[in-house]
Design a protein around this motif. Structure first.
Motif, PDB file in Angstrom:
ATOM      1  N   GLU A 131       0.840  -1.200   0.000  1.00 59.70           N
ATOM      2  CA  GLU A 131       0.000   0.000   0.000  1.00 59.70           C
ATOM      3  C   GLU A 131       0.876   1.251   0.000  1.00 59.70           C
ATOM      4  OE1 GLU A 131      -2.528   3.120   0.331  1.00 59.70           O
ATOM      5  OE2 GLU A 131      -2.981   1.088  -0.378  1.00 59.70           O
ATOM      6  N   PHE A 132       0.541   2.194  -0.869  1.00 60.41           N
ATOM      7  CA  PHE A 132       1.288   3.441  -0.993  1.00 60.41           C
ATOM      8  C   PHE A 132       1.152   4.312   0.263  1.00 60.41           C
ATOM      9  CE2 PHE A 132       1.437   7.943  -2.188  1.00 60.41           C
ATOM     10  CZ  PHE A 132       2.668   8.025  -2.835  1.00 60.41           C
ATOM     11  N   ASP A 133      -0.039   4.345   0.829  1.00 65.40           N
ATOM     12  CA  ASP A 133      -0.301   5.195   1.997  1.00 65.40           C
ATOM     13  C   ASP A 133       0.315   4.586   3.261  1.00 65.40           C
ATOM     14  OD1 ASP A 133      -1.279   7.286   3.454  1.00 65.40           O
ATOM     15  OD2 ASP A 133      -3.373   6.986   2.899  1.00 65.40           O
ATOM     16  N   ALA A 134       0.257   5.373   4.340  1.00 63.35           N
ATOM     17  CA  ALA A 134       0.828   4.911   5.609  1.00 63.35           C
ATOM     18  C   ALA A 134      -0.052   3.892   6.303  1.00 63.35           C
ATOM     19  CB  ALA A 134       1.073   6.095   6.537  1.00 63.35           C
ATOM     20  N   GLN A 135      -1.293   3.745   5.846  1.00 63.42           N
ATOM     21  CA  GLN A 135      -2.202   2.760   6.438  1.00 63.42           C
ATOM     22  C   GLN A 135      -3.166   2.250   5.376  1.00 63.42           C
ATOM     23  OE1 GLN A 135      -4.145   4.943   9.548  1.00 63.42           O
ATOM     24  NE2 GLN A 135      -5.344   6.200   8.156  1.00 63.42           N
ATOM     25  N   LEU A 136      -3.744   1.094   5.628  1.00 64.20           N
ATOM     26  CA  LEU A 136      -4.714   0.533   4.698  1.00 64.20           C
ATOM     27  C   LEU A 136      -5.997   1.359   4.724  1.00 64.20           C
ATOM     28  CD1 LEU A 136      -4.321  -3.310   5.357  1.00 64.20           C
ATOM     29  CD2 LEU A 136      -3.071  -1.845   3.766  1.00 64.20           C
ATOM     30  N   ARG A 137      -6.715   1.361   3.618  1.00 63.85           N
ATOM     31  CA  ARG A 137      -7.954   2.123   3.513  1.00 63.85           C
ATOM     32  C   ARG A 137      -9.194   1.225   3.501  1.00 63.85           C
ATOM     33  NH1 ARG A 137      -7.607   3.228  -1.307  1.00 63.85           N
ATOM     34  NH2 ARG A 137      -5.572   2.313  -1.709  1.00 63.85           N
ATOM     35  N   ALA A 138      -8.995  -0.057   3.613  1.00 64.43           N
ATOM     36  CA  ALA A 138     -10.108  -1.004   3.564  1.00 64.43           C
ATOM     37  C   ALA A 138     -10.915  -0.957   4.856  1.00 64.43           C
ATOM     38  CB  ALA A 138      -9.582  -2.417   3.339  1.00 64.43           C
ATOM     39  N   ASP A 139     -12.122  -1.516   4.803  1.00 67.80           N
ATOM     40  CA  ASP A 139     -12.972  -1.602   5.990  1.00 67.80           C
ATOM     41  C   ASP A 139     -12.245  -2.369   7.097  1.00 67.80           C
ATOM     42  OD1 ASP A 139     -14.897  -0.321   4.504  1.00 67.80           O
ATOM     43  OD2 ASP A 139     -16.028  -2.151   4.053  1.00 67.80           O
ATOM     44  N   ALA A 140     -12.512  -1.975   8.335  1.00 67.97           N
ATOM     45  CA  ALA A 140     -11.808  -2.566   9.480  1.00 67.97           C
ATOM     46  C   ALA A 140     -11.989  -4.076   9.553  1.00 67.97           C
ATOM     47  CB  ALA A 140     -12.285  -1.910  10.769  1.00 67.97           C
ATOM     48  N   VAL A 141     -13.181  -4.561   9.225  1.00 67.14           N
ATOM     49  CA  VAL A 141     -13.427  -6.004   9.315  1.00 67.14           C
ATOM     50  C   VAL A 141     -12.544  -6.762   8.323  1.00 67.14           C
ATOM     51  CG1 VAL A 141     -15.368  -5.918   7.680  1.00 67.14           C
ATOM     52  CG2 VAL A 141     -15.222  -7.788   9.336  1.00 67.14           C
ATOM     53  N   LEU A 142     -12.308  -6.176   7.156  1.00 69.06           N
ATOM     54  CA  LEU A 142     -11.435  -6.812   6.174  1.00 69.06           C
ATOM     55  C   LEU A 142      -9.984  -6.776   6.631  1.00 69.06           C
ATOM     56  CD1 LEU A 142     -12.986  -5.423   2.854  1.00 69.06           C
ATOM     57  CD2 LEU A 142     -13.262  -7.713   3.815  1.00 69.06           C
ATOM     58  N   GLN A 143      -9.583  -5.677   7.230  1.00 71.28           N
ATOM     59  CA  GLN A 143      -8.216  -5.571   7.732  1.00 71.28           C
ATOM     60  C   GLN A 143      -7.949  -6.606   8.823  1.00 71.28           C
ATOM     61  OE1 GLN A 143      -6.462  -1.681   8.437  1.00 71.28           O
ATOM     62  NE2 GLN A 143      -8.149  -0.676   7.349  1.00 71.28           N
ATOM     63  N   ARG A 144      -8.926  -6.796   9.702  1.00 69.36           N
ATOM     64  CA  ARG A 144      -8.749  -7.786  10.771  1.00 69.36           C
ATOM     65  C   ARG A 144      -8.629  -9.193  10.192  1.00 69.36           C
ATOM     66  NH1 ARG A 144     -12.598  -4.416  13.396  1.00 69.36           N
ATOM     67  NH2 ARG A 144     -14.302  -5.836  12.834  1.00 69.36           N
ATOM     68  N   LYS A 145      -9.448  -9.492   9.179  1.00 70.43           N
ATOM     69  CA  LYS A 145      -9.382 -10.811   8.549  1.00 70.43           C
ATOM     70  C   LYS A 145      -8.016 -11.025   7.918  1.00 70.43           C
ATOM     71  CE  LYS A 145     -10.685 -14.713   6.687  1.00 70.43           C
ATOM     72  NZ  LYS A 145     -10.843 -15.940   7.493  1.00 70.43           N
ATOM     73  N   LEU A 146      -7.509 -10.024   7.214  1.00 73.72           N
ATOM     74  CA  LEU A 146      -6.210 -10.164   6.571  1.00 73.72           C
ATOM     75  C   LEU A 146      -5.107 -10.364   7.604  1.00 73.72           C
ATOM     76  CD1 LEU A 146      -4.551 -10.097   3.957  1.00 73.72           C
ATOM     77  CD2 LEU A 146      -4.405  -7.608   4.210  1.00 73.72           C
TER      78      LEU A 146
END
Length: 521
Positions: free
Chosen positions: A384-399
């Protein structure tokens, strides 16, 4: 193999078979062969016009042919045509069994008249929503013209063959052993490549068309809705598209179109086209607009130039050219597209089973792709180019819960590396330390959003700094008589339901424009 519900549906379909057919299987003692045997037994049990033979000989095992008894009509599958390809199996059974295809007599005659011998091979994956249309088109050719043969091959099952032939994306079609196409290709496009005189005939037919009251450029949800609403007003309506359905054709699942709880992109696109054709709209498919000449005076005819050299005339125009996948625009990306650089994880993911891949992009689509791929590949790295992911929190937790997934933020992809035939790595720069890094990879899935298909409109209509067509609340552009709708416009929230609504609005605005023109003298 098949549950009772599916058997019942299949039995009903197979009642349309009018000619005896036989399934000839080439099997061994492997688990996949036994799985295929179970499927074929279930199929044969649903119709007394189908027999199963187990004495088939083929270099690919497991595989089977569907033969029309007493003829040379045949279709072949290598592997299990399940998942998205089950529909291809059913259609092949029906067509080999004598059920007429849903194409015009003119197209049938064109297929029968093709000169020469053609041996097609298509590599598919069961999760690929693009593959069935290609498999079905080539199967149909082989049913109509006995000089054409086709075998559909499950790339995930024949991994060694895929690697040897350097197949890095599905669907990949080979003709007489050489690459013919990659990605979606329609029956019309296949015929255009095989029938060298078809393009000239089509160009002449387009040039001879009378002027339209409204011409729509784009065949996605916005264009389809505009066509329906315009045609319902009783005005002469035309629709020109590079491919009817547009970006929807590449969409795996649609679950937010109101009143349709779940569908798939190709099915949705087919329904759009059926609806539009039901209103007698003149659809010109597989054609690309390259320029617009505005009318000399209000109420006059404007001209739309096409890449083929033809031109169309119209009193009003609706632009709905849609958008396409945004690219990284780094060295090596173009060179290794479909050779490890991919844009559809659902389609091409199975080809990377047990390998190392990267996903570029930390929005919802990127994180969803990484989660999906983690169940197939050895390891997935999300960049990811940014300093943090932009996806929904539930998706981030799954990943984050996946042991074979790594996330790298503040990273700028700088180069795709390959060995001349396939991807072998990716370089990126740490945007904090500015240190350069390289990952050894077999595949790269780019998921960084969309870019509007409007480059050809520069200097004709006003565009935003992002290249979107500027429109007002009525869908009007900066040019009188020209309207726009869909993902290529400045309307926020690029969604199918919004595009369809804006397409309808643009058509109503175009009709309002037409009825307010001064009557011809």
């Amino acid at each position: 193999m098949l549950d009772n519900s599916l058997k019942g549906q299949l039995k009903a379909y197979l009642e349309r078979v009018t000619m005896p057919i036989e399934l000839v299987a080439a099997l061994d003692g492997s688990a996949k062969s036994q799985e295929l045997l179970g499927l074929l037994r279930d199929v044969a049990a649903q119709s007394d016009k189908i027999t199963l033979k187990l004495d088939g000989q083929d270099a690919r095992i497991p595989s089977f042919a569907i033969n029309r008894v007493g003829s040379d009509v045949s279709v072949r599958f290598a592997g299990l045509p399940m998942g998205h390809e089950f529909t291809s199996l059913v259609l092949a059974l029906l067509q080999v069994g004598g059920h007429p295809p849903k194409i015009t007599p003119e197209v049938i005659a064109q297929i029968k008249a093709l000169p020469g011998d053609y041996h097609f091979e298509t590599y598919f994956s069961q999760s690929c929503q693009l593959c069935p249309d290609v498999v079905q088109a080539l199967n149909l050719l082989s049913v109509i013209n006995p000089r054409i043969t086709h075998v559909a091959i499950d790339g995930a099952l024949f991994q060694a063959e895929v690697e040897a032939r350097k197949v890095m994306a599905v669907p990949t079609v080979l003709l007489n052993g050489a690459e013919f196409s990659q990605g979606r290709i329609t029956l019309e496009e296949i015929l255009a490549k095989l029938d060298t005189g078809a393009a000239e005939r089509e160009t002449a037919a387009i040039a001879a068309r009378a002027a339209y009251d409204v011409l729509i450029l784009g065949g996605g949800p916005a264009g389809a809705a505009a066509a329906v609403y315009a045609a319902r007003k009783g005005i002469r309506t035309g629709l020109l598209a590079e491919r009817f359905g547009g970006q929807v054709l590449d969409t795996m699942a649609i679950e937010n179109f109101i009143s349709v709880p779940h569908t798939e992109g190709p099915k949705f696109a087919a329904a759009l086209e059926q609806h539009v054709r039901g209103y007698g709209v003149d659809i010109i498919n597989l054609q690309r607009a390259t320029g617009i000449t505005p009318a000399a005076a209000p109420g006059g005819l404007m001209s739309v130039q096409l890449a083929s050299g033809a031109a169309l005339q119209t009193k009003s125009l609706i632009l709905s050219p849609g958008a396409r996948w945004r690219q990284m625009n780094v060295p090596g990306e173009d060179e290794y597209r479909n050779k490890g650089v991919a844009y559809c994880p659902h389609c091409d993911g199975p080809l990377f089973k047990g390998k190392r891949v990267a996903v570029i992009g930390g929005g919802n689509s990127g994180v969803e792709a990484a989660i999906d791929l983690a169940g197939i590949v050895a390891h997935v790295t999300l960049i990811e180019f940014d300093a943090q992911l932009r996806a929904d929190a539930v998706l981030q937790r799954k990943l984050a819960s996946l042991a074979n997934a790594t996330v790298i933020t503040s990273a700028l992809s700088t180069e795709v590396h390959g060995d001349g035939s396939k991807v072998i790595g990716l370089s990126y720069k740490d945007r904090v330390s500015e240190a350069m890094h390289r990952l050894d990879l077999d595949g790269i899935f780019v998921q960084i959003g969309l870019v509007p298909n409007t480059e050809w409109l520069k200097g004709t209509v006003a565009l935003s700094p992002r290249g979107e067509i500027e429109i007002d609340a009525r869908g009007e552009t900066s040019v009188p008589g020209v309207f726009a709708a869909g993902d290529a416009t400045t309307v926020p929230y690029k969604q199918i339901v919004i595009a369809a609504g804006d397409g309808a609005k643009a058509a109503l605005s175009a009709f309002d424009y037409l009825i307010r023109l001064a009557p011809a003298a």
